[in-house]
Scaffold this active site. Structure first.
Site, PDB file in Angstrom:
ATOM      1  N   LYS A 161       0.836  -1.198   0.000  1.00 49.09           N
ATOM      2  CA  LYS A 161       0.000   0.000   0.000  1.00 49.09           C
ATOM      3  C   LYS A 161       0.879   1.259   0.000  1.00 49.09           C
ATOM      4  O   LYS A 161       2.094   1.186   0.242  1.00 49.09           O
ATOM      5  CB  LYS A 161      -0.925  -0.031   1.225  1.00 49.09           C
TER       6      LYS A 161
ATOM      7  N   HIS B 162      -1.853  -5.512   1.296  1.00 47.49           N
ATOM      8  CA  HIS B 162      -3.096  -6.234   1.034  1.00 47.49           C
ATOM      9  C   HIS B 162      -2.738  -7.628   0.549  1.00 47.49           C
ATOM     10  O   HIS B 162      -1.789  -7.796  -0.220  1.00 47.49           O
ATOM     11  CB  HIS B 162      -3.912  -5.536  -0.067  1.00 47.49           C
TER      12      HIS B 162
ATOM     13  N   TYR C  10     -12.202  -3.043  -3.604  1.00 48.16           N
ATOM     14  CA  TYR C  10     -12.767  -2.973  -2.257  1.00 48.16           C
ATOM     15  C   TYR C  10     -14.292  -2.977  -2.260  1.00 48.16           C
ATOM     16  O   TYR C  10     -14.919  -2.427  -1.351  1.00 48.16           O
ATOM     17  CB  TYR C  10     -12.228  -1.741  -1.531  1.00 48.16           C
TER      18      TYR C  10
ATOM     19  N   ASN D  83      -1.868  -0.166   6.996  1.00 48.03           N
ATOM     20  CA  ASN D  83      -1.267  -1.421   7.452  1.00 48.03           C
ATOM     21  C   ASN D  83      -0.430  -2.106   6.386  1.00 48.03           C
ATOM     22  O   ASN D  83      -0.301  -3.317   6.379  1.00 48.03           O
ATOM     23  CB  ASN D  83      -2.364  -2.347   8.004  1.00 48.03           C
TER      24      ASN D  83
ATOM     25  N   GLU E  30      -9.153 -10.180  -8.096  1.00 50.60           N
ATOM     26  CA  GLU E  30      -8.223  -9.077  -7.859  1.00 50.60           C
ATOM     27  C   GLU E  30      -7.076  -9.075  -8.879  1.00 50.60           C
ATOM     28  O   GLU E  30      -6.635  -8.011  -9.318  1.00 50.60           O
ATOM     29  CB  GLU E  30      -7.672  -9.162  -6.430  1.00 50.60           C
TER      30      GLU E  30
HETATM   31  P1  IDP Z   1      -7.568  -7.077   5.405  1.00 47.98           P
HETATM   32  O1  IDP Z   1      -6.756  -6.095   4.577  1.00 47.98           O
HETATM   33  O2  IDP Z   1      -6.804  -7.522   6.618  1.00 47.98           O
HETATM   34  O3  IDP Z   1      -8.117  -8.218   4.581  1.00 47.98           O
HETATM   35  P2  IDP Z   1     -10.243  -5.914   5.342  1.00 47.98           P
HETATM   36  O4  IDP Z   1     -11.270  -6.177   6.386  1.00 47.98           O
HETATM   37  O5  IDP Z   1     -10.414  -6.562   4.010  1.00 47.98           O
HETATM   38  O6  IDP Z   1      -8.813  -6.265   5.990  1.00 47.98           O
HETATM   39  O7  IDP Z   1     -10.186  -4.334   5.167  1.00 47.98           O
HETATM   40  C1  IDP Z   1      -9.507  -3.741   4.082  1.00 47.98           C
HETATM   41  C2  IDP Z   1      -8.655  -2.616   4.622  1.00 47.98           C
HETATM   42  O8  IDP Z   1      -9.493  -1.580   5.162  1.00 47.98           O
HETATM   43  C3  IDP Z   1      -7.734  -2.990   5.779  1.00 47.98           C
HETATM   44  O9  IDP Z   1      -6.533  -3.576   5.371  1.00 47.98           O
HETATM   45  C4  IDP Z   1      -7.515  -1.649   6.449  1.00 47.98           C
HETATM   46  O10 IDP Z   1      -6.581  -0.852   5.729  1.00 47.98           O
HETATM   47  C5  IDP Z   1      -8.889  -1.019   6.319  1.00 47.98           C
HETATM   48  N1  IDP Z   1      -9.758  -1.319   7.471  1.00 47.98           N
HETATM   49  C6  IDP Z   1     -10.438  -2.470   7.713  1.00 47.98           C
HETATM   50  N2  IDP Z   1     -11.160  -2.408   8.840  1.00 47.98           N
HETATM   51  C7  IDP Z   1     -10.956  -1.166   9.332  1.00 47.98           C
HETATM   52  C8  IDP Z   1     -11.458  -0.490  10.498  1.00 47.98           C
HETATM   53  O11 IDP Z   1     -12.235  -1.022  11.294  1.00 47.98           O
HETATM   54  N3  IDP Z   1     -11.011   0.790  10.689  1.00 47.98           N
HETATM   55  C9  IDP Z   1     -10.145   1.409   9.829  1.00 47.98           C
HETATM   56  N4  IDP Z   1      -9.674   0.815   8.724  1.00 47.98           N
HETATM   57  C10 IDP Z   1     -10.058  -0.468   8.471  1.00 47.98           C
HETATM   58 MG    MG Z   2      -9.473  -8.061   2.955  1.00 46.38          MG
END
Ligand code: IDP
Ligand code: MG
Length: 138
Positions: A11, A121, A51, A118, A132
């Protein structure tokens, strides 16, 4: 043995912090094979597809803006159980509590923003990976 593929994105935070090489090196060192690699600027259209499961959530628009804030590195990695294996290397979504030793646990923290930055992805299923990969490597 079935060959599986996953879509990995470094990212914009990971790219800006010069961690792309470190992240890719961890995946290679684990034993997975790099198939495709590029640095690219995401478009809103790509992100809306990528997304789509998160449309309507509070963090959706901040997430899209974050992913548009700088270039990403997109990669396809291949190997038996690579989808599960990369998600294990990445660690849990929240970098504050992601286990030390994982990418998110070692390099991530909460910056108090509306979206978790974070670093990476990784696809979460074979179906997601196929969908994807078509978005990022059309
Ligand atoms: P993942 O990347 O671990 O699969 P997902 O639930 O698919 O997590 O969410 C996509 C991205 O959205 C996450 O990597 C993070 O950057 C962001 N995200 C997910 N949940 C939250 C939240 O509760 N608060 C803020 N950002 C979130
Ligand atoms: Mg995800």
């Amino acid at each position: 043995m079935s060959i599986e593929r996953t879509l990995l994105l470094v990212k914009p935070d990971g790219v800006a912090r010069n961690l792309s090489g470190e992240i890719l090196a961890r995946v290679e060192a684990k034993g997975y094979t790099l198939v495709e690699l590029k640095k690219t600027a995401a478009t809103r259209e790509q992100l809306e597809q990528h997304y789509e499961e998160h449309v309507g959530k509070q963090f959706y628009e901040p997430l899209v803006k974050f992913m548009l804030s700088g270039p990403v590195v997109a990669a396809i990695f291949e190997g038996h159980r690579v989808i599960e294996g990369f998600r294990s290397l990445a660690g849990t979504t929240d970098p504050t509590t992601a286990a030390p030793g994982t990418i998110r646990g070692d390099f991530g923290r909460d910056w108090g923003l509306k979206v978790q930055q974070n670093l990476v992805h990784g696809s979460d299923s074979v179906e997601s990976a196929e969908r994807e990969i078509a978005i990022w490597f059309a």
